[in-house]
Scaffold this active site. Structure first.
Site, PDB file in Angstrom:
ATOM      1  N   HIS A 284       0.867  -1.154   0.146  1.00  0.00           N
ATOM      2  CA  HIS A 284      -0.029   0.138   0.185  1.00  0.00           C
ATOM      3  C   HIS A 284       0.820   1.282  -0.090  1.00  0.00           C
ATOM      4  O   HIS A 284       0.655   2.329  -0.731  1.00  0.00           O
ATOM      5  CB  HIS A 284      -0.902   0.012   1.159  1.00  0.00           C
ATOM      6  CG  HIS A 284      -1.987   0.790   1.104  1.00  0.00           C
ATOM      7  ND1 HIS A 284      -1.972   2.277   1.890  1.00  0.00           N
ATOM      8  CD2 HIS A 284      -3.277   0.936   0.505  1.00  0.00           C
ATOM      9  CE1 HIS A 284      -2.993   2.830   1.564  1.00  0.00           C
ATOM     10  NE2 HIS A 284      -3.802   2.197   0.701  1.00  0.00           N
TER      11      HIS A 284
ATOM     12  N   HIS B  67      -4.799   6.356  -5.332  1.00  0.00           N
ATOM     13  CA  HIS B  67      -6.178   7.010  -5.011  1.00  0.00           C
ATOM     14  C   HIS B  67      -6.394   8.026  -5.744  1.00  0.00           C
ATOM     15  O   HIS B  67      -5.609   8.203  -6.800  1.00  0.00           O
ATOM     16  CB  HIS B  67      -5.664   7.447  -3.552  1.00  0.00           C
ATOM     17  CG  HIS B  67      -5.448   6.423  -2.363  1.00  0.00           C
ATOM     18  ND1 HIS B  67      -4.056   5.939  -2.257  1.00  0.00           N
ATOM     19  CD2 HIS B  67      -6.209   5.775  -1.502  1.00  0.00           C
ATOM     20  CE1 HIS B  67      -4.164   5.151  -1.309  1.00  0.00           C
ATOM     21  NE2 HIS B  67      -5.391   5.124  -1.072  1.00  0.00           N
TER      22      HIS B  67
ATOM     23  N   HIS C  36      -7.618  -1.540  -4.740  1.00  0.00           N
ATOM     24  CA  HIS C  36      -7.841  -2.110  -3.374  1.00  0.00           C
ATOM     25  C   HIS C  36      -8.636  -3.484  -3.567  1.00  0.00           C
ATOM     26  O   HIS C  36      -8.357  -4.289  -2.557  1.00  0.00           O
ATOM     27  CB  HIS C  36      -8.717  -0.965  -2.673  1.00  0.00           C
ATOM     28  CG  HIS C  36      -7.664   0.141  -2.427  1.00  0.00           C
ATOM     29  ND1 HIS C  36      -7.437   1.224  -3.000  1.00  0.00           N
ATOM     30  CD2 HIS C  36      -7.036   0.453  -1.044  1.00  0.00           C
ATOM     31  CE1 HIS C  36      -6.722   1.957  -2.623  1.00  0.00           C
ATOM     32  NE2 HIS C  36      -6.240   1.666  -1.261  1.00  0.00           N
TER      33      HIS C  36
ATOM     34  N   HIS D 106     -14.637   6.874   2.838  1.00  0.00           N
ATOM     35  CA  HIS D 106     -13.442   6.127   2.893  1.00  0.00           C
ATOM     36  C   HIS D 106     -12.534   6.863   3.753  1.00  0.00           C
ATOM     37  O   HIS D 106     -11.957   6.399   4.757  1.00  0.00           O
ATOM     38  CB  HIS D 106     -13.082   5.814   1.313  1.00  0.00           C
ATOM     39  CG  HIS D 106     -11.533   5.555   1.700  1.00  0.00           C
ATOM     40  ND1 HIS D 106     -10.647   6.351   1.109  1.00  0.00           N
ATOM     41  CD2 HIS D 106     -10.911   4.320   1.858  1.00  0.00           C
ATOM     42  CE1 HIS D 106      -9.480   5.765   1.319  1.00  0.00           C
ATOM     43  NE2 HIS D 106      -9.667   4.599   1.616  1.00  0.00           N
TER      44      HIS D 106
ATOM     45  N   HIS E 259     -11.006   6.534   7.699  1.00  0.00           N
ATOM     46  CA  HIS E 259      -9.577   6.426   8.100  1.00  0.00           C
ATOM     47  C   HIS E 259      -9.345   7.384   9.064  1.00  0.00           C
ATOM     48  O   HIS E 259      -8.417   7.163  10.076  1.00  0.00           O
ATOM     49  CB  HIS E 259      -8.682   6.836   6.728  1.00  0.00           C
ATOM     50  CG  HIS E 259      -8.251   5.376   6.090  1.00  0.00           C
ATOM     51  ND1 HIS E 259      -7.360   4.586   6.241  1.00  0.00           N
ATOM     52  CD2 HIS E 259      -9.067   5.327   4.968  1.00  0.00           C
ATOM     53  CE1 HIS E 259      -7.472   3.760   5.212  1.00  0.00           C
ATOM     54  NE2 HIS E 259      -8.434   4.016   4.474  1.00  0.00           N
TER      55      HIS E 259
ATOM     56  N   PHE F  64      -1.840   7.324   4.550  1.00  0.00           N
ATOM     57  CA  PHE F  64      -1.693   6.070   3.578  1.00  0.00           C
ATOM     58  C   PHE F  64      -0.336   5.286   3.864  1.00  0.00           C
ATOM     59  O   PHE F  64      -0.621   4.142   4.034  1.00  0.00           O
ATOM     60  CB  PHE F  64      -1.501   6.472   2.256  1.00  0.00           C
ATOM     61  CG  PHE F  64      -2.667   7.246   1.548  1.00  0.00           C
ATOM     62  CD1 PHE F  64      -3.944   7.052   1.962  1.00  0.00           C
ATOM     63  CD2 PHE F  64      -2.634   8.110   0.583  1.00  0.00           C
ATOM     64  CE1 PHE F  64      -5.184   7.468   1.432  1.00  0.00           C
ATOM     65  CE2 PHE F  64      -3.708   8.640   0.109  1.00  0.00           C
ATOM     66  CZ  PHE F  64      -4.932   8.412   0.716  1.00  0.00           C
TER      67      PHE F  64
ATOM     68  N   HIS G  19     -11.560  -1.772   4.102  1.00  0.00           N
ATOM     69  CA  HIS G  19     -11.741  -2.019   2.637  1.00  0.00           C
ATOM     70  C   HIS G  19     -12.567  -2.813   2.045  1.00  0.00           C
ATOM     71  O   HIS G  19     -13.099  -2.822   0.952  1.00  0.00           O
ATOM     72  CB  HIS G  19     -10.534  -1.880   1.843  1.00  0.00           C
ATOM     73  CG  HIS G  19      -9.780  -0.459   1.689  1.00  0.00           C
ATOM     74  ND1 HIS G  19     -10.131   0.166   0.606  1.00  0.00           N
ATOM     75  CD2 HIS G  19      -9.087   0.136   2.521  1.00  0.00           C
ATOM     76  CE1 HIS G  19      -9.663   1.465   0.722  1.00  0.00           C
ATOM     77  NE2 HIS G  19      -9.087   1.754   1.965  1.00  0.00           N
TER      78      HIS G  19
HETATM   79 CU1  C2O Z   1      -5.414   2.932   0.060  1.00  0.00          CU
HETATM   80 CU2  C2O Z   1      -8.155   3.235   2.423  1.00  0.00          CU
HETATM   81  O1  C2O Z   1      -6.415   3.477   1.554  1.00  0.00           O
END
Ligand code: C2O
Length: 540
Positions: A127, A148, A157, A284, A288, A305, A318
């Site tokens: 990632h 992203h 993802h 999303h 986070h 990230f 995810h």
């Molecule tokens: Cu690549 Cu939820 O982040």
């Protein structure tokens, strides 16, 4: 609120700028019409992240990935056949046996040698590598790959989880092992808290770097700006789901915009701006933020990230996004929705590691049907609550005349109005073109053009229509709430992006769908000001 117009010298008057802009635009389109391809893994550079302890500085991280011996495997359904379908269950509903198995799998994964591609940290580095700039786009002069902010977000993802799940299953010798999903959108049956399976601190599923104020029974908040008691939070969460997943029903709005070779996401301009979809920019990023630890400078682990996937809860987060993409495709009223069919989307390619620690290459096309990939999700009854959520307006009739009397300015599309600097909130009157053919499949869309954010801290930009007095603590449960753009911090970096929200449904519910102008308000939460180039309402 400040508006500065072209007279400040930012924009040359007249046609010259338009010609230059058009030339840049054409050049960009011609030179970038090809899918994102596989990087040369031997050309790895240190990835970037930053620290804000003391004076801000940027750190360089080594997320470079090991290159396993042997040929790269070309993915095929035959080679990766699942004999049993893997059924991903909601994290709050699995048995204690299943939790024990899950823990065991992560224990083994954490104990593998560091240079094993299946090791937990190496998995997390996949990632970091593709989201913090370790590899370059092939065929470019060093433009970095970024998974992203575009149409590749969901599919990349999905593949990442697909192989992560296969690895975990193979480590415990269970070919039908499936990840769980964190059902944070469930506002009725207990999914909207941090799942208990990730909490005990003696477990391989635990991560100390989480927001301690958000442990159970604190309800998950699907925007970072939300306030209110539990029942207000539930209604806001339902409306956020409704706005992001139900009304944003075309691919560009939900999945995100095109990303092709040559597009530099970390150095974008208004004419060449990436576009994250509603699900990415909204929930999303919000989750986070909600999960990440505010004691850490960048809200690590989940809040940035480079470290997010060091928390096992990441994969459950995810997994729910992946479920919602599938639900968006196949499970919404009004029939199936369409993914992109653009070859530059379908032919983009990625590298991952498989359960035998081999390098495998996959493309977007093969990942679009989860049943073909051999896994699925059960029906979730609580989905109906947000699918059928019917937000009521808190205003009656157009507020344009009142807003104009209060001095709210008219705002047009880039480059007509120059740069608008946003403080804590900003309102503008925007033209709303009349749609002649009501039968058309077009959507009425609000475009925030050239949103420019310096990423010193987490930022949210919340959009409302017909609510000129809205601010960042205004409830997001009414029909006036349009959507939220959230951005995780990355100090030292900026982004210029366009943001789009479907607003036709909002205007209809407020009964101002035939008004020639509407008031748009953007409320900002964060420590820094953001700029925009213009606001536009159009059909697409
Ligand atoms: Cu690549 Cu939820 O982040």
């Amino acid at each position: 609120m400040m508006v500065d117009h072209g007279s400040s010298g930012r924009f040359a008057p007249g046609g010259f700028l338009v010609v230059v802009a058009a030339a840049i635009y054409m050049f960009t389109c011609v030179s970038t019409a090809s899918p994102i391809g596989l990087p040369n893994l031997r050309e790895c550079q240190l990835a970037t992240d930053s620290s804000v302890i003391g004076s801000p500085f940027t750190t360089r991280l080594n997320c470079c990935l090991p290159i396993p011996p042997g040929d790269v495997i070309d993915f095929s359904f035959q080679k990766y056949k699942n004999h049993n379908r893997r059924l991903r269950m909601p994290a709050h509903k699995i048995s204690s046996d299943y939790i024990a198995k899950y823990r065991r799998a992560y224990e083994i994964m954490r104990a593998l040698p560091q240079d094993d591609p299946r090791n937990f940290i190496t998995q997390a580095n996949v990632h970091c590598a593709f989201c913090n700039g370790a590899y370059k786009q092939p065929g470019t002069d060093g433009i970095l790959i970024q998974m992203h902010f575009s149409w590749l977000f969901l599919i990349w993802h999905r593949w990442y989880l697909y192989f992560h799940e296969r690895i975990l299953g193979s480590l415990i010798g269970d070919p039908s092992f499936a990840l769980v999903f964190w059902n944070w959108d469930d506002q009725r049956d207990g999914g909207n808290i941090m799942p208990a399976m990730f909490l005990p601190n003696n477990s391989s599923l635990y991560d100390a770097n989480r927001n301690q104020a958000n442990l159970p029974p604190t309800l998950a908040k699907l925007t970072p700006v939300m306030t209110g008691n539990d029942s207000e939070i539930i209604n806001q969460n339902l409306n956020i789901m409704y706005q992001e997943v139900v009304t944003n029903d075309v691919a560009e709005l939900f999945i995100g915009g095109p990303y092709r070779t040559g597009v530099d996401i970390s150095n974008s301009t208004v004419l060449n701006a990436p576009l994250g979809g509603s699900i990415e920019n909204g929930i999303h990023n919000a989750m986070h933020y909600w999960t990440g630890d505010p004691r850490q400078p960048l809200l690590q682990d989940m809040g940035t990230f480079s470290s997010a996937s060091r928390d096992p809860i990441f994969y459950a987060h995810h997994s729910n996004l992946d479920r919602l993409w599938d639900k968006w495709r196949h499970g919404m009223p009004g029939g199936p929705r369409k993914d992109y069919s653009d070859p530059d989307f379908l032919n983009a390619e990625f590298y991952f590691y498989d359960e035998n620690a081999r390098l495998v290459k996959v493309n977007v096309r093969d990942g679009l049907d989860i049943e073909k990939l051999g896994y699925g999700y059960p029906d979730v009854a609580a989905d109906e609550l947000w699918i059928n959520y019917s937000p009521l307006p808190v205003t009656t009739g157009s507020v344009v005349a009142a807003a104009r009397a209060m001095g709210v300015p008219e705002i047009g599309a880039f480059p007509l109005n120059g740069t608008i600097v946003l403080g804590s909130a900003f309102s503008g009157i925007v033209k709303a073109p009349y749609r002649k053919s009501k039968a058309s499949h077009q959507r009425e869309v609000l475009v925030i053009e050239g949103l420019h954010v310096s990423r010193e801290s987490f930022v949210s930009v919340v959009a409302f229509v017909n609510l000129p007095y809205a601010n960042s603590s205004t409830a997001t449960s009414s029909a006036e709430y349009v959507g939220t753009f959230n951005l995780v911090a990355s100090p030292g970096k900026t982004i210029t992006t366009n943001v789009k929200f479907e607003i036709g449904d909002n205007l209809k519910r407020i009964d101002i769908q035939d008004e020639p102008e509407v008031v748009i308000t953007l409320a900002v939460k964060g420590t820094q000001s953001v700029r925009i180039k213009g606001l536009l309402i159009k059909y697409q």
